[in-house]
Design an enzyme around this catalytic site. Structure first.
Site, PDB file in Angstrom:
ATOM      1  N   LYS A 140       0.840  -1.204   0.000  1.00 38.63           N
ATOM      2  CA  LYS A 140       0.000   0.000   0.000  1.00 38.63           C
ATOM      3  C   LYS A 140       0.875   1.254   0.000  1.00 38.63           C
ATOM      4  O   LYS A 140       1.983   1.256   0.545  1.00 38.63           O
ATOM      5  CB  LYS A 140      -0.904  -0.039   1.234  1.00 38.63           C
ATOM      6  CG  LYS A 140      -1.961   1.046   1.305  1.00 38.63           C
ATOM      7  CD  LYS A 140      -2.860   0.796   2.508  1.00 38.63           C
ATOM      8  CE  LYS A 140      -3.791   1.953   2.784  1.00 38.63           C
ATOM      9  NZ  LYS A 140      -4.635   1.701   3.978  1.00 38.63           N
ATOM     10  N   SER A 178      -9.856   0.643   7.606  1.00 37.46           N
ATOM     11  CA  SER A 178      -9.287   0.681   6.267  1.00 37.46           C
ATOM     12  C   SER A 178      -8.898  -0.665   5.684  1.00 37.46           C
ATOM     13  O   SER A 178      -8.552  -0.741   4.509  1.00 37.46           O
ATOM     14  CB  SER A 178      -8.061   1.604   6.242  1.00 37.46           C
ATOM     15  OG  SER A 178      -8.459   2.927   6.483  1.00 37.46           O
ATOM     16  N   SER A 183      -9.314   2.744   3.485  1.00 40.63           N
ATOM     17  CA  SER A 183      -8.333   3.383   2.624  1.00 40.63           C
ATOM     18  C   SER A 183      -7.543   2.401   1.768  1.00 40.63           C
ATOM     19  O   SER A 183      -6.830   2.824   0.855  1.00 40.63           O
ATOM     20  CB  SER A 183      -7.360   4.230   3.454  1.00 40.63           C
ATOM     21  OG  SER A 183      -6.579   3.445   4.326  1.00 40.63           O
TER      22      SER A 183
END
Length: 470
Positions: A80, A179, A155
């Protein structure tokens, strides 16, 4: 109107429809080579560029562990865009600066690479992970591969989109307010937020007033999530937590399940989500577990306190970002959510923040009290089916956007503040064919119970698959 697109890459190549566990087995057995699996993943990632889910591609120089002893050796994955990987930039999903390549791996990156997976690049995320949708100030959004008119959550939205679409079987995610669990629910995936301290903390998590960030992955099967966490423990295990080891299937013990249908924000749960949670309760009872409705174990002010803390995080990123993130950060290019949160903080919200932090720290005791009489909590992940793109865009007027976020992200923050583990499981589909996740949470340190129960539900009611549904 053109019908919404469903995007996936499942085909008869080296990846097939294998999960990470099976790919690792085939590579170990010599039935597939790591090189051909990697090539298939690169081809699939290039095939789904319309998802705009990649923040940075490193197909020509993938990163692997130095040794091939990891449990997931040769499995392709992504990191990520808020975690440092040597030689690649870390832009935190922001358009307010352009990061230079990191000169070293992040603390957690070393543990992640120890699993043996091959990192092919970085997945997209919203600015600083503050939003619950992977949408941006000006760049194209990352849509949901199940229905490209809808949000894939956030997220960890880029990771979720690419795992759901079959481009990779497993991808890095982290969770500071939902997230991992929110995009897992939106994309029909498994998403475990582990207990605080279960893994090596990243640099940012170590500086927070309340460390609420958990590292993990999004996957298509429970066993992929289980083996990933077992692989992490081979590199480092927190002696303050009970060992997790490799959880390989359901347990026989019968559990006491607390059913919570109230949120910390008084949000209204929509009918499809309510039905998915209630159906899960029925399945658990069929397994022999006891399900009891209980009230939400949080103070009425929890939602407001969490929002104040969110404002503090936006202030730290936006106002101090030139010192802590990148010297080129331009406050004028922050998105509407980050800018609105930090302005709310600087215009007076900071006065209530010390009291909010004290109140949030006390939430752990109230949450833990649930487990005096229950083993697991069942509730929704979010209050409704993932919304259309634009509904949570950072370009929505700030006050309206905060209201929408508060109504949507109504269940996940509690485990971040308390440090307890929680898992999202894909237990339904809406009439529009969008996945619906449910959440199971447990006492601090008890990921094992969650994984065992997840195995049982997966066996009893197999997850919907994007390649099988019209």
């Amino acid at each position: 109107m053109t019908p919404p697109a469903r995007v996936h890459t499942f085909t008869d190549d080296a990846l097939g429809d294998h999960d990470a566990v099976e790919l690792a087995r085939l590579i170990r057995a010599g039935e597939l080579s790591a090189a051909e699996v990697e090539a298939a993943a690169v081809a699939r990632l290039q095939e789904v560029q319309q998802l705009h889910a990649m923040a940075y591609e490193s197909y020509d120089r993938p990163r692997r562990a130095d040794a091939d002893t990891g449990l997931l050796h040769g499995v392709p994955t992504l990191l990520k865009d808020n975690t440092d990987l040597r030689g690649t930039p870390t832009n935190h999903g922001s358009e307010a600066f352009s990061a230079r390549p990191a000169t070293r791996d992040g603390r957690y990156t070393t543990q992640f690479l120890s699993t043996g997976m091959t990192v092919l690049g970085k997945s997209r995320m919203p600015e600083f992970g503050l939003n619950a949708t992977t949408e941006f100030r000006s760049g194209p959004p990352t849509p949901n591969p199940w229905n490209t008119r809808h949000s894939v959550g956030a997220s960890s939205g880029g990771s979720a989109a690419l795992v759901a679409a079959g481009a990779v079987p497993i991808a890095h995610a982290n969770d500071g307010g939902g997230s991992i669990r929110i995009p897992a629910a939106a994309a029909g995936l498994v998403g475990l937020k582990p207990s605080r301290g279960r893994h090596i903390d990243g640099e940012t998590a170590r500086t927070l007033p309340i460390n609420m960030v958990s590292e993990g992955v999004v996957t298509r099967t429970v066993r992929d999530t289980a083996i990933f966490h077992a692989a992490l423990e081979r590199h480092w295990r927190n002696p303050a937590l009970p060992p997790l080891g490799l959880v390989e299937g359901p347990a026989r013990r019968r559990l006491r399940v607390a059913l919570i249908m109230e949120s910390v924000t008084d949000a209204v749960i929509d009918a499809p989500t309510k039905a998915a949670v209630e159906q899960t309760a029925t399945l658990l009872e069929e397994q022999g577990h006891t399900v009891d409705p209980v009230p939400v174990p949080a103070d009425a002010r929890f939602g407001d306190d969490f929002l104040r803390y969110w404002g503090l995080l936006a202030f730290l990123a936006g106002n101090l970002g030139r010192l802590t993130i990148d010297r080129t950060l331009d406050q004028g290019r922050l998105d509407g959510l980050t800018d609105g949160l930090r302005r709310t903080f600087t215009s007076g919200g900071w006065r209530q923040t010390p009291a909010a932090l004290l109140s949030l720290r006390r939430a752990a005791a109230a949450y833990a009290s649930v487990f005096d009489h229950h083993d697991v909590v069942l509730c929704p992940v979010v209050a409704g089916v993932t919304p259309p793109l634009g509904h949570l865009s950072p370009n929505v007027p700030f006050e309206e956007l905060v209201d929408r976020l508060t109504r949507h992200v109504a269940f996940t923050p509690l485990q971040n503040i308390t440090g307890a583990p929680a898992i999202s499981l894909p237990m339904g589909l809406s009439e529009e064919g969008l996945p619906i996740g449910i959440q199971l949470s447990a006492a601090y340190g008890d990921e094992r119970t969650l994984l065992e129960l997840a195995y049982a539900l997966e066996e009893q009611s197999p997850w919907p698959r994007i390649q099988d549904t019209a």
